[in-house]
Scaffold this motif. Structure first.
Motif, mmCIF file in Angstrom:
data_model
loop_
_atom_site.group_PDB
_atom_site.id
_atom_site.type_symbol
_atom_site.label_atom_id
_atom_site.label_comp_id
_atom_site.label_asym_id
_atom_site.label_seq_id
_atom_site.Cartn_x
_atom_site.Cartn_y
_atom_site.Cartn_z
ATOM 1 N N GLU A 82 0.820 -1.205 0.000
ATOM 2 C CA GLU A 82 0.000 0.000 0.000
ATOM 3 C C GLU A 82 0.858 1.261 0.000
ATOM 4 O O GLU A 82 0.470 2.275 -0.606
ATOM 5 C CB GLU A 82 -0.941 -0.025 1.206
ATOM 6 N N ILE A 83 2.013 1.220 0.636
ATOM 7 C CA ILE A 83 2.940 2.356 0.558
ATOM 8 C C ILE A 83 3.347 2.583 -0.884
ATOM 9 O O ILE A 83 3.359 3.713 -1.387
ATOM 10 C CB ILE A 83 4.184 2.110 1.429
ATOM 11 N N CYS A 84 3.700 1.505 -1.552
ATOM 12 C CA CYS A 84 4.108 1.591 -2.953
ATOM 13 C C CYS A 84 2.995 2.190 -3.805
ATOM 14 O O CYS A 84 3.229 3.058 -4.651
ATOM 15 C CB CYS A 84 4.480 0.193 -3.450
ATOM 16 N N PHE A 85 1.761 1.756 -3.551
ATOM 17 C CA PHE A 85 0.619 2.266 -4.314
ATOM 18 C C PHE A 85 0.376 3.746 -4.030
ATOM 19 O O PHE A 85 0.209 4.550 -4.967
ATOM 20 C CB PHE A 85 -0.630 1.446 -3.980
ATOM 21 N N LEU A 86 0.343 4.116 -2.774
ATOM 22 C CA LEU A 86 0.018 5.493 -2.404
ATOM 23 C C LEU A 86 1.091 6.481 -2.834
ATOM 24 O O LEU A 86 0.796 7.650 -3.109
ATOM 25 C CB LEU A 86 -0.210 5.591 -0.900
ATOM 26 N N THR A 87 2.349 6.035 -2.893
ATOM 27 C CA THR A 87 3.452 6.922 -3.288
ATOM 28 C C THR A 87 3.794 6.775 -4.769
ATOM 29 O O THR A 87 4.823 7.277 -5.220
ATOM 30 C CB THR A 87 4.701 6.638 -2.447
ATOM 31 N N ASP A 95 9.976 3.425 -2.993
ATOM 32 C CA ASP A 95 10.482 2.296 -2.213
ATOM 33 C C ASP A 95 9.827 2.245 -0.828
ATOM 34 O O ASP A 95 10.050 3.125 0.007
ATOM 35 C CB ASP A 95 12.004 2.443 -2.061
ATOM 36 N N PRO A 96 9.030 1.201 -0.536
ATOM 37 C CA PRO A 96 8.338 1.138 0.756
ATOM 38 C C PRO A 96 9.252 0.825 1.929
ATOM 39 O O PRO A 96 8.834 0.894 3.078
ATOM 40 C CB PRO A 96 7.320 0.013 0.544
ATOM 41 N N TYR A 97 10.521 0.453 1.644
ATOM 42 C CA TYR A 97 11.471 0.146 2.710
ATOM 43 C C TYR A 97 12.369 1.327 3.067
ATOM 44 O O TYR A 97 13.213 1.235 3.945
ATOM 45 C CB TYR A 97 12.321 -1.066 2.316
ATOM 46 N N ASP A 98 12.169 2.439 2.381
ATOM 47 C CA ASP A 98 12.921 3.658 2.646
ATOM 48 C C ASP A 98 12.170 4.477 3.700
ATOM 49 O O ASP A 98 11.036 4.904 3.476
ATOM 50 C CB ASP A 98 13.068 4.459 1.348
ATOM 51 N N ASP A 99 12.788 4.681 4.854
ATOM 52 C CA ASP A 99 12.130 5.424 5.928
ATOM 53 C C ASP A 99 11.715 6.823 5.498
ATOM 54 O O ASP A 99 10.707 7.361 5.978
ATOM 55 C CB ASP A 99 13.048 5.515 7.151
ATOM 56 N N ASN A 100 12.479 7.436 4.613
ATOM 57 C CA ASN A 100 12.124 8.772 4.130
ATOM 58 C C ASN A 100 10.827 8.748 3.332
ATOM 59 O O ASN A 100 10.037 9.697 3.388
ATOM 60 C CB ASN A 100 13.252 9.347 3.278
ATOM 61 N N VAL A 101 10.599 7.673 2.604
ATOM 62 C CA VAL A 101 9.349 7.511 1.848
ATOM 63 C C VAL A 101 8.188 7.336 2.819
ATOM 64 O O VAL A 101 7.133 7.959 2.681
ATOM 65 C CB VAL A 101 9.442 6.305 0.891
ATOM 66 N N VAL A 102 8.378 6.474 3.810
ATOM 67 C CA VAL A 102 7.318 6.220 4.788
ATOM 68 C C VAL A 102 6.982 7.487 5.554
ATOM 69 O O VAL A 102 5.807 7.788 5.806
ATOM 70 C CB VAL A 102 7.741 5.099 5.764
ATOM 71 N N ARG A 103 7.989 8.249 5.907
ATOM 72 C CA ARG A 103 7.769 9.479 6.671
ATOM 73 C C ARG A 103 6.951 10.510 5.885
ATOM 74 O O ARG A 103 6.323 11.396 6.476
ATOM 75 C CB ARG A 103 9.105 10.091 7.089
ATOM 76 N N LYS A 104 6.945 10.399 4.563
ATOM 77 C CA LYS A 104 6.097 11.292 3.761
ATOM 78 C C LYS A 104 4.623 11.080 4.073
ATOM 79 O O LYS A 104 3.796 11.970 3.883
ATOM 80 C CB LYS A 104 6.344 11.054 2.265
ATOM 81 N N LEU A 105 4.286 9.868 4.529
ATOM 82 C CA LEU A 105 2.899 9.537 4.832
ATOM 83 C C LEU A 105 2.520 9.878 6.274
ATOM 84 O O LEU A 105 1.379 9.690 6.684
ATOM 85 C CB LEU A 105 2.650 8.041 4.574
ATOM 86 N N TYR A 106 3.490 10.365 7.031
ATOM 87 C CA TYR A 106 3.244 10.719 8.436
ATOM 88 C C TYR A 106 2.738 12.158 8.504
ATOM 89 O O TYR A 106 3.387 13.072 8.007
ATOM 90 C CB TYR A 106 4.538 10.567 9.242
ATOM 91 N N HIS A 107 1.576 12.359 9.109
ATOM 92 C CA HIS A 107 1.052 13.728 9.219
ATOM 93 C C HIS A 107 1.183 14.234 10.657
ATOM 94 O O HIS A 107 1.423 13.461 11.598
ATOM 95 C CB HIS A 107 -0.390 13.805 8.719
ATOM 96 N N ASP A 108 1.011 15.533 10.847
ATOM 97 C CA ASP A 108 1.317 16.190 12.122
ATOM 98 C C ASP A 108 0.524 15.642 13.301
ATOM 99 O O ASP A 108 1.017 15.619 14.435
ATOM 100 C CB ASP A 108 1.078 17.702 12.010
#
Length: 383
Positions: free
Chosen positions: A259-264, A268-281
């Motif tokens: 789902e990370i791959c789809f939404l972004t 790369d879903p294993y890159d913490d920087n990519v995952v952090r893009k999905l983190y909101h305040d």
């Protein structure tokens, strides 16, 4: 392809397009370095379960988890590795992600309720009874006289992974209206949990948004598992927009690496920087599940990874829901876990074990474990 039942027509929707997209996004989990050995989780609140299967779970007056969305019938082939056409027989099993979570929490000794709509038919009443038998509050269920309970046929590959073919259009879960919501039940919750399938069509979409707003206004924690089912949406872009449209209101989000791959759009879903893009305040906890490899967790203060339970998979249906049930059952009892990394990791070990045990049987709800099963399994892993 359409299946006709009485006067109602159900469209058959295959999940193959999603499988094709997700295969393009696959990345080897071996890119992670091996984690250090993990200590046995403490689970002070659940310790008595190891001694007696009849011991009650110590809950406070406000530990209710209300789950909103779809409940349906899964037809699971009795033989893995065959196409739907080749399968000699199917095992009927209750399912639907939010309902799975509700039953999972109750089976772990927690308090849960389900809000959703089924058909005024034998399957619908069967599902309501299954919730009741599993100690899930079903007062928020509604029955539609004009639409059938949704059906899903599940294809099991030899490795236990699955694809779905849905019969709906409309199924009863799509027709829940705002006026039918039990707002009193919603406001009583400690946690309000939901997915994204209920956002696809009206009137259920408006009911979903109204229910979540009522929960938020009452100070209830919002838990979101998108549970991507791509062919149920008009297009991939509408799925992405729909899933993200309510992203910033959730306090807890659980997603898979696919789902990370789809939404972004393929990052790369294993890159913490990519995952952090999905983190909101306003997010308190973001969880990424990785199947047998375990999960990753992200908060504002800390992040990490917890190893999964190694088992032989028979059917992965419901594994993610069992994981969600595991972590929400812990958080409903003590939300301070969100501020304590060691205790959060303990809770996530528990949740990983819930998911691992579920894949060892066919079907979702029938395979969900009790808390004694989970704790005894965790004891064996360190014995």
């Amino acid at each position: 392809m359409a299946l006709h039942s009485g006067a109602v027509s159900f469209n058959c929707v295959s999940l193959n397009p999603q499988a094709s997209f997700l295969r393009q996004c696959s990345v080897k989990a071996s890119r992670f370095s091996s984690p250090s050995p993990l200590s046995f989780p403490r689970f002070r609140l659940q310790a008595k379960a190891v001694e007696s299967s009849n011991s009650p779970l110590e809950t406070d007056e406000n530990s209710l988890v209300v789950c909103f969305g779809e409940m349906l019938i899964d037809f699971v082939p009795t033989t893995s590795g065959l196409s739907l056409a080749e399968a000699p027989a199917f095992k009927k099993a209750p399912g639907g992600a939010p309902a799975n979570v509700a039953v999972g929490i109750a089976r772990l000794g927690g308090a849960s309720a389900f809000i959703g709509k089924v058909g005024e038919d034998e399957f619908g009443y069967m599902l309501a009874n299954i919730l009741k038998e599993n100690n899930v509050n079903n007062e928020g269920m509604r029955f539609d006289p004009g639409a059938r309970t949704a059906l899903a046929f599940v294809t099991l590959r030899k490795d236990g992974e699955r694809e779905f073919m849905f019969y709906r259009n409309p199924s009863a879960d799509m027709l829940l209206q705002e006026a039918e919501l039990d707002f009193e039940l919603i406001r009583k919750a400690k946690i309000f949990h939901y997915g994204s399938i209920s956002l696809i069509t009206e009137p259920c979409k408006s009911a979903h948004i109204a229910a979540a707003k009522a929960a938020k206004d009452a100070g209830v924690i919002l838990s979101y598992d998108p549970n991507l089912r791509l062919p149920l949406w008009p297009s991939a872009e509408s799925a992405r927009e729909g899933i993200l449209s309510i992203w910033n209101t959730a306090d807890i989000i659980k997603i898979s690496e696919e789902e990370i791959c789809f939404l972004t759009k393929g990052e790369d879903p294993y890159d913490d920087n990519v995952v952090r893009k999905l983190y909101h305040d306003n997010l308190k906890l973001l969880l990424v599940t990785e199947g047998p490899e375990g999960c990753r967790y992200y908060t504002k203060e800390f992040s990490g990874r917890v190893k999964g339970l190694k088992v032989e998979a028979v059917d992965t249906t419901g594994a993610g829901d069992a994981f969600v049930a595991g972590i929400l059952s812990q958080l409903a009892l003590d939300t301070s876990l969100l501020q304590n990394e060691d205790r959060l990791r303990d809770a996530l070990r528990f949740a990983n074990a819930c998911g691992g045990l579920t894949v060892m049987e066919r079907g979702a709800i029938p395979a969900l474990p009790t808390r004694e099963m989970v704790l005894n399994t965790l004891l064996k892993t360190v014995a």
